[in-house]
Write an enzyme that holds these catalytic residues in place. Structure first.
Site, PDB file in Angstrom:
ATOM      1  N   ARG A   1       1.477  -1.764   0.040  1.00 37.75           N
ATOM      2  CA  ARG A   1       0.154   0.196   0.017  1.00 37.75           C
ATOM      3  C   ARG A   1       0.627   0.791  -0.356  1.00 37.75           C
ATOM      4  NH1 ARG A   1      -1.589  -3.461   4.618  1.00 37.75           N
ATOM      5  NH2 ARG A   1      -3.548  -4.485   3.721  1.00 37.75           N
TER       6      ARG A   1
ATOM      7  N   TYR B   1      -9.178 -11.345  -5.613  1.00 41.11           N
ATOM      8  CA  TYR B   1      -8.712 -11.230  -6.986  1.00 41.11           C
ATOM      9  C   TYR B   1      -8.892 -12.117  -7.758  1.00 41.11           C
ATOM     10  CZ  TYR B   1      -6.711  -6.597  -4.408  1.00 41.11           C
ATOM     11  OH  TYR B   1      -5.704  -6.278  -4.270  1.00 41.11           O
TER      12      TYR B   1
ATOM     13  N   HIS C   1      -3.566  -8.322   4.200  1.00 43.37           N
ATOM     14  CA  HIS C   1      -4.956  -9.500   4.245  1.00 43.37           C
ATOM     15  C   HIS C   1      -5.472  -9.779   5.665  1.00 43.37           C
ATOM     16  CE1 HIS C   1      -5.962  -8.869   0.018  1.00 43.37           C
ATOM     17  NE2 HIS C   1      -6.069  -7.831   0.739  1.00 43.37           N
TER      18      HIS C   1
ATOM     19  N   ARG D   1      -0.823  -2.255  -6.744  1.00 46.63           N
ATOM     20  CA  ARG D   1      -1.070  -2.893  -5.827  1.00 46.63           C
ATOM     21  C   ARG D   1      -2.079  -4.322  -6.315  1.00 46.63           C
ATOM     22  NH1 ARG D   1      -0.788  -4.789  -0.064  1.00 46.63           N
ATOM     23  NH2 ARG D   1      -3.228  -4.815   0.541  1.00 46.63           N
TER      24      ARG D   1
ATOM     25  N   LYS E   1      -1.391  -2.703   8.378  1.00 53.88           N
ATOM     26  CA  LYS E   1      -2.860  -2.366   9.016  1.00 53.88           C
ATOM     27  C   LYS E   1      -2.615  -3.004  10.244  1.00 53.88           C
ATOM     28  CE  LYS E   1      -5.393  -0.795   5.441  1.00 53.88           C
ATOM     29  NZ  LYS E   1      -7.248  -1.132   4.439  1.00 53.88           N
TER      30      LYS E   1
ATOM     31  N   HIS F   1      -2.822   3.005  -6.252  1.00 49.15           N
ATOM     32  CA  HIS F   1      -3.290   1.677  -5.694  1.00 49.15           C
ATOM     33  C   HIS F   1      -3.615   0.416  -6.826  1.00 49.15           C
ATOM     34  CE1 HIS F   1      -4.711  -0.412  -2.160  1.00 49.15           C
ATOM     35  NE2 HIS F   1      -5.389  -0.975  -2.499  1.00 49.15           N
TER      36      HIS F   1
END
Length: 274
Positions: free
Chosen positions: A129, A255, A246, A223, A152, A220
């Site tokens: 990211r 995806y 994730h 990515r 994150k 983005h």
């Protein structure tokens, strides 16, 4: 900062709406009386207003309202937010990703061009990211075959560092006039401070215009391309989940829809009976 401004704007809109809706000043006493009907009317007004917001924006607006009401000590009435359909990410092709990085780099002279090239290759080559790339410090040097990334929820993951990406970062570090420090940002702005993501986004917008690429070609999207191209080469979903950082496999499974859509595009283009 953008989130704070957005929440402030939502709070102001809510207060203005309640004042008009009830015909009196929207103070704390009025906020304590707010009900489901008030919130539904507010969201309806937002949908029917000049902006005509959709489900995704309405869901964000409701979330901001909840935060504001909690801040002033008011319990939010139980109201289910609008259903938001997850969009399918729009990746760019490998050739477009590299062309974009080269175009952005050529716009600037000297070390800043090398910096922008390194950032964009990092997003495409390692699936970071943009905030994760900006969060890297000089502590990652010297570079090796892998890179430790904090994403994150402060979750750390290890991603492979491809030779072209490593070489681009090393070329930037060698050209940068500011010596790398373990506790300072790896990617620096022109005056030596941390590079702002907005600078990369603006550069990408200009470059995609010159290249005739879609408006969906964003940092983005690189990515997304990293994920889609790996999946197309047979990478396991669990492995891809780890590479992307994730928390849930469901976030990675989107995806598979991207890859299926790409295959259908290829089929429609190539099959004589399509």
């Amino acid at each position: 900062m953008h989130t704070v401004r957005a929440y402030e704007a939502t709070a102001a809109r809510l207060l203005d709406f309640l004042s008009t809706h009830h015909g009196r000043l929207a103070d704390v006493s009025l906020l304590k009386q707010i009900g489901v009907a008030d919130l539904r009317a507010f969201l309806a007004a937002r949908r029917d207003g000049g902006e005509g917001i959709g489900n995704a924006s309405a869901a964000r607006e409701l979330s901001a309202v909840r935060t504001f009401l909690a801040f002033v000590g008011v319990e939010t009435p139980r109201l289910k937010g609008p259903r938001v359909k997850k969009g399918v990410p729009r990746p760019v092709s490998p050739a477009e990703a590299v062309a974009l990085a080269d175009e952005v780099a050529e716009e600037r002279e000297g070390w800043t061009g090398a910096r922008d090239l390194a950032v964009l290759l990092l997003l495409y080559g390692a699936g970071l990211r943009i905030g994760e790339a900006m969060g890297l410090t000089g502590a990652v040097l010297p570079l090796g075959a892998t890179l430790s990334v904090t994403g994150k929820r402060n979750k750390t993951r290890i991603v492979p560092l491809l030779p072209p990406v490593r070489e681009a970062i090393e070329a930037y570090v060698a050209a940068c006039p500011y010596a790398p420090a373990k506790d300072a940002a790896l990617f620096r702005g022109a005056r030596g401070g941390p590079l702002e993501p907005s600078q990369i986004r603006r550069a990408v917008r200009r470059a995609r215009g010159r290249l005739g690429l879609s408006e969906r070609t964003t940092p983005h999207a690189l990515r997304h391309s990293f994920a889609t191209h790996l999946l197309g080469r047979g990478v396991d979903l669990r492995a891809l989940q780890e590479l992307l950082g994730h928390a849930s496999l469901s976030s990675t499974q989107i995806y598979t829809a991207v890859d299926a859509a790409h295959l259908m595009d290829v089929y429609r283009t190539a099959h004589p009976r399509a």
